[in-house]
Write an enzyme that holds these catalytic residues in place. Structure first.
Site, PDB file in Angstrom:
ATOM      1  CB  ALA A 118      -3.721  12.640  -2.097  1.00  0.00           C
ATOM      2  CG  ASP A 119      -4.687   5.919  -1.896  1.00  0.00           C
ATOM      3  OD1 ASP A 119      -5.809   6.030  -1.350  1.00  0.00           O
ATOM      4  OD2 ASP A 119      -3.979   4.912  -1.797  1.00  0.00           O
ATOM      5  CB  THR A 120      -1.220   7.681   2.200  1.00  0.00           C
ATOM      6  OG1 THR A 120      -1.131   9.062   1.832  1.00  0.00           O
ATOM      7  CG2 THR A 120       0.008   7.301   3.020  1.00  0.00           C
ATOM      8  CE  LYS A 126      -8.607   7.688  -2.780  1.00  0.00           C
ATOM      9  NZ  LYS A 126      -7.789   7.910  -1.569  1.00  0.00           N
TER      10      LYS A 126
END
Length: 191
Positions: free
Chosen positions: A68-70, A52
């Site tokens: 960011a990624d969750t 990203k």
């Protein structure tokens, strides 16, 4: 001075950066979130965060880009965002009365440096009734969240215990991020 660009349209990440006093702009990354063959949940979130951030950094090389990624995991099963209400209900039934892990990965890209890191937080849910799950899914809140719940919203009533960084579960480990930004000569603690 280099700008900070958040490569995310997440209202939760935007709010956390604002609360911490981090000056930033938003350019949403158009990267398709696909989980390939990775060795661990931490690798998944750091890789997606980097994808990203890299996509936005291509046209913003003079600035600092945050991605960011969750994801949520339970017994090696990855629980991303549900594709529909039935899947949201299934995820909540799976998490009911159990402890699961939430991983948030962050990538910071500048012309001269790239940093990636992740935070892992354990979350334990109370036993949930079918009525609680149905009402929550009907609220639509879980439909855009990894693991089908928002710890900062109505989903908070399901949480019995948390071990780790609350803000990482929300979507951005802000305390760690602020410390990592110091490597890029950005110190918001004195702003």
């Amino acid at each position: 001075m280099r700008k900070i660009i958040l490569a995310s349209g997440s209202p939760r990440r935007k709010e956390l950066l604002e609360l911490a006093g981090v000056p930033f702009e938003i350019i949403v990354s158009e990267v398709e979130e696909t989980i390939g063959a990775y060795s661990s949940p931490s690798d998944i979130v750091m890789s997606l965060a980097l994808q990203k951030a890299s996509a936005v950094a291509e046209n913003n090389s003079d600035h600092i880009v945050l991605g960011a990624d969750t994801i949520v995991t339970y017994e090696s099963r990855i629980l991303g965002k549900p594709s529909n209400e039935a899947e949201a209900k299934e995820m909540l039934q799976l998490l009911s009365g159990k402890t699961h892990e939430v991983y948030t990965g962050v990538a910071i890209i500048a012309k001269d440096k790239t940093v990636t890191f992740y935070e892992r937080t354990e979350v334990t849910f109370w036993e949930l009734t079918e009525e609680e799950i149905d009402a929550y899914v009907a609220s639509k809140e879980p439909l855009d969240k990894a693991g089908s719940y928002g710890i900062q919203g109505k989903g908070s009533i399901f949480v019995q215990h948390i071990q780790g960084d609350y803000y990482s579960v929300v979507g951005l480990p802000i305390s760690r991020l602020v410390r990592e930004l110091k490597q890029f000569n950005i110190d918001v603690t004195h702003a």
